[in-house]
Write a protein that holds these residues in place. Structure first.
Motif, PDB file in Angstrom:
ATOM      1  N   LYS A 261       0.856  -1.190   0.000  1.00  0.00           N
ATOM      2  CA  LYS A 261       0.000   0.000   0.000  1.00  0.00           C
ATOM      3  C   LYS A 261       0.890   1.237   0.000  1.00  0.00           C
ATOM      4  O   LYS A 261       1.795   1.363   0.822  1.00  0.00           O
ATOM      5  CB  LYS A 261      -0.905  -0.005   1.240  1.00  0.00           C
ATOM      6  CG  LYS A 261      -1.706   1.296   1.444  1.00  0.00           C
ATOM      7  CD  LYS A 261      -2.678   1.225   2.624  1.00  0.00           C
ATOM      8  CE  LYS A 261      -3.277   2.594   2.942  1.00  0.00           C
ATOM      9  NZ  LYS A 261      -4.212   2.551   4.098  1.00  0.00           N
ATOM     10  N   ASP A 266      -2.586  10.091   4.050  1.00  0.00           N
ATOM     11  CA  ASP A 266      -3.994   9.702   4.142  1.00  0.00           C
ATOM     12  C   ASP A 266      -4.737  10.692   5.028  1.00  0.00           C
ATOM     13  O   ASP A 266      -4.709  10.605   6.245  1.00  0.00           O
ATOM     14  CB  ASP A 266      -4.100   8.276   4.715  1.00  0.00           C
ATOM     15  CG  ASP A 266      -5.545   7.827   4.886  1.00  0.00           C
ATOM     16  OD1 ASP A 266      -6.456   8.511   4.365  1.00  0.00           O
ATOM     17  OD2 ASP A 266      -5.760   6.787   5.540  1.00  0.00           O
ATOM     18  N   ASP A 285       1.527   5.992   5.855  1.00  0.00           N
ATOM     19  CA  ASP A 285       0.561   5.148   5.146  1.00  0.00           C
ATOM     20  C   ASP A 285       1.105   4.577   3.830  1.00  0.00           C
ATOM     21  O   ASP A 285       0.399   3.891   3.107  1.00  0.00           O
ATOM     22  CB  ASP A 285      -0.736   5.934   4.916  1.00  0.00           C
ATOM     23  CG  ASP A 285      -1.971   5.059   5.037  1.00  0.00           C
ATOM     24  OD1 ASP A 285      -1.850   3.934   5.567  1.00  0.00           O
ATOM     25  OD2 ASP A 285      -3.047   5.497   4.586  1.00  0.00           O
ATOM     26  N   GLU A 346      -9.441   3.884   2.027  1.00  0.00           N
ATOM     27  CA  GLU A 346      -8.886   4.099   0.682  1.00  0.00           C
ATOM     28  C   GLU A 346      -7.824   3.081   0.301  1.00  0.00           C
ATOM     29  O   GLU A 346      -7.647   2.788  -0.875  1.00  0.00           O
ATOM     30  CB  GLU A 346      -8.325   5.524   0.578  1.00  0.00           C
ATOM     31  CG  GLU A 346      -6.894   5.719   1.102  1.00  0.00           C
ATOM     32  CD  GLU A 346      -6.703   5.392   2.576  1.00  0.00           C
ATOM     33  OE1 GLU A 346      -7.692   5.508   3.322  1.00  0.00           O
ATOM     34  OE2 GLU A 346      -5.584   5.014   2.986  1.00  0.00           O
ATOM     35  N   THR A 371      -0.629  -0.703   5.649  1.00  0.00           N
ATOM     36  CA  THR A 371      -1.077  -0.057   6.890  1.00  0.00           C
ATOM     37  C   THR A 371      -2.581   0.146   6.721  1.00  0.00           C
ATOM     38  O   THR A 371      -3.040   1.243   6.469  1.00  0.00           O
ATOM     39  CB  THR A 371      -0.353   1.292   7.062  1.00  0.00           C
ATOM     40  OG1 THR A 371      -0.459   2.021   5.823  1.00  0.00           O
ATOM     41  CG2 THR A 371       1.105   1.101   7.410  1.00  0.00           C
TER      42      THR A 371
HETATM   43 ZN    ZN Z   1      -4.821   4.685   4.774  1.00  0.00          ZN
END
Ligand code: ZN
Ligand code: BES
Ligand code: MN
Length: 492
Positions: A261, A266, A285, A346, A371
């Motif tokens: 990711k 974020d 993130d 997301e 995360t």
């Molecule tokens: Zn996130």
């Protein structure tokens, strides 16, 4: 840069600034060579043990100065914990304590004397160097002046581990990957952006001869990556879909993909993270992508006989007039439709398209790391990552790799029934389920985007960062779980 050497010396003939000696818990009486050493040091070691009531507990240490023209300036007692069922991780914790003490005492040379773990001098040497290198790492890129102007540890000598050059070099390669991940995670969102992540990937690919493709927004549109692009659309920074490939010389024994990711920030999107939610920490993130790149750096140097794809859909989750609305429907690249009932969930949207991409590569296994959820932090606490997989064999491989690395994971259930929590009236699924079991519904969501490949998901929301010094991790980014990923690829 610290230099590591295995030397053919015992504690009796080592000279330098600090000598660290390991003890098992409850076995701190000085006999044999250690009695001789103590004699040589005029009883200083015995005094240290008695006065500090040092018992050899795992991670514990005691330091004192050695007086009177001794060839050793400081002596450090380090604890290994109980001898039976001892773990390599106990060695790392002991070395971390020694390295910390040596740094604090401004020692330039550190000698480490530890027993060989499990009759395995290679693993012992590797663990010692890993722990020292990770403990001594310091990231002062963002300080106007270095805080530690003073001496740093220049040389670490591994006593009675001569001939372990290969294990030492291996540890150094792996740590260069861990420390890259740490630097990427530590860099704030105004310094680490989708653009700079693409630059970092390009630098790794160039250095180690990887194939690389960076898919720009238009290409992602062509591929129908509506979920990834939905997240990216509020940001002023263009998204980057990054795919690096390491191919060994000759026929690969196996092909795998690692998918991280990569949210360089974020904010939560229009479901904005409120004050007190840790919004100011959300530079972390991209920890999954950071560890993916760290693993790439290590693999590029270790050159195993495995083909590895390193993938991340990198963007920010921001707010603007262009932002996706809560309630929007998005279509991912496998055609599935998603109702966005919360724009703060997301990561799974960016991963959805990255997993569809990885699933088409004809690899034998996909591991994703993210995360992903606060729920996983609540479930497993600061140090342990969640692990989900429908494949017991793949889960066992990761368990073995983690046993070796000392990084902790706990297998969680892929409880299919909970997918009901993601039911949408008009779309195929919602992106967010109920509060209860939040990390499990996140994993079930990801599962919808892997059709044919063996797959495993790691929720690393907690352990990518530590709020206090812990063993070989100092406050800040940890580089979790680069070492486990590398072990897994290597089949260890
Ligand atoms: Zn996130
Ligand atoms: N990036 C966060 C998860 C996170 C939380 C990472 C804490 C590190 C530390 C993720 O995108 C997120 O916001 N998750 C939400 C999901 C919820 C909206 C279903 C969460 O965990 O609150
Ligand atoms: Mn979020």
């Amino acid at each position: 840069m610290t230099e590591y050497r295995g030397v053919d010396k015992s504690v009796l003939d080592w000279a330098g600034d600090a000598l660290a000696v390991g003890f098992f818990e409850g076995a701190v009486e000085l006999t044999g060579t250690l009695a001789q050493l103590d004699e040589k040091l005029a009883g200083t070691l015995q005094e240290l043990i008695s006065e500090t009531e040092f018992e050899g507990k795992s991670g514990s240490s005691a330091v004192t100065r050695v007086g009177g023209g001794s060839p050793i300036r400081k002596i450090i007692a380090i604890g290994l914990g109980k001898e039976e069922n001892s773990k390599l991780e106990d060695w790392r914790q002991a070395v971390a304590a020694a390295a910390r003490a040596a740094k604090k005492e401004k020692c330039k040379t550190l000698g480490i004397s530890l027993p060989v773990w499990n009759n395995d001098p290679e693993a012992t040497a590797q663990a010692i160097v890993e722990a020292a290198e990770l403990t001594l790492f310091q990231d002062e890129r963002f300080k106007s002046e270095p805080e530690e102007k003073a001496t740093s540890v220049e040389t670490v000598e591994l006593l009675e581990l001569a001939g372990q050059e290969e294990a030492i070099a291996r540890a150094e390669k792996i740590c260069s990957g861990v420390n890259l991940a740490r630097k990427l995670v530590a860099a704030p969102a105004n310094s680490c952006t989708p653009e700079t992540m693409a630059e970092t990937a390009l630098a790794i690919a160039t250095e180690y001869g990887f194939e690389i493709e960076i898919l720009e927004k238009e290409k992602c549109e062509e591929l129908g990556m509506g979920a990834f692009l939905g997240v990216a659309q509020a940001s002023d920074m263009p998204p980057k879909f990054i795919h690096m490939t390491y191919k060994p010389e000759g026929k690969p024994r196996r092909k795998v993909a690692i998918v991280g990711k990569g949210l360089t920030f974020d904010s939560g999107g229009l479901n904005l993270k409120p004050a007190g939610s840790g919004i100011e920490t959300m530079k972390i993130d991209m920890g999954g992508a950071g560890a993916t790149f760290g693993a790439a750096k290590a693999i590029g140097q270790l050159k195993p006989d495995v083909e590895v794809h390193f993938i991340s859909a990198v963007t920010e989750n921001m707010v603007s007039g262009k932002a996706m609305h809560p309630g929007d429907f998005l279509t991912a690249s496998n055609g599935k439709t998603i109702e966005i009932n919360n724009t703060d969930a997301e990561g799974r949207l960016t991963l959805a398209d990255a997993l569809v991409f990885a699933d088409k590569l004809e690899v034998d296994a996909i591991v994703d790391l993210a995360t992903l959820t606060g729920a996983c932090v609540v479930a497993l606490g600061d140090d342990i990552a969640g692990l989900w997989s429908p494949d017991d064999e793949l889960a066992a491989e990761l368990a073995k790799a983690s046993e070796r690395s000392g990084e902790k994971f706990w297998r969680m259930p892929l409880e299919e029934k909970y997918f009901e929590g993601l039911k949408s009236v008009h779309a195929d699924m919602k992106n967010t389920g109920p509060r209860a079991g939040g990390s499990i519904t996140a994993a079930l969501f990801l599962k919808q985007f892997v059709e044919k490949t063996s797959w495993l998901h790691l929720d690393i929301a907690a352990p990518v960062w530590t709020d206090k010094d812990k063993g070989y991790n100092s406050t800040g980014a940890t580089g979790f779980p680069v070492r486990t990923l590398v072990n897994w690829v290597l089949g260890e």
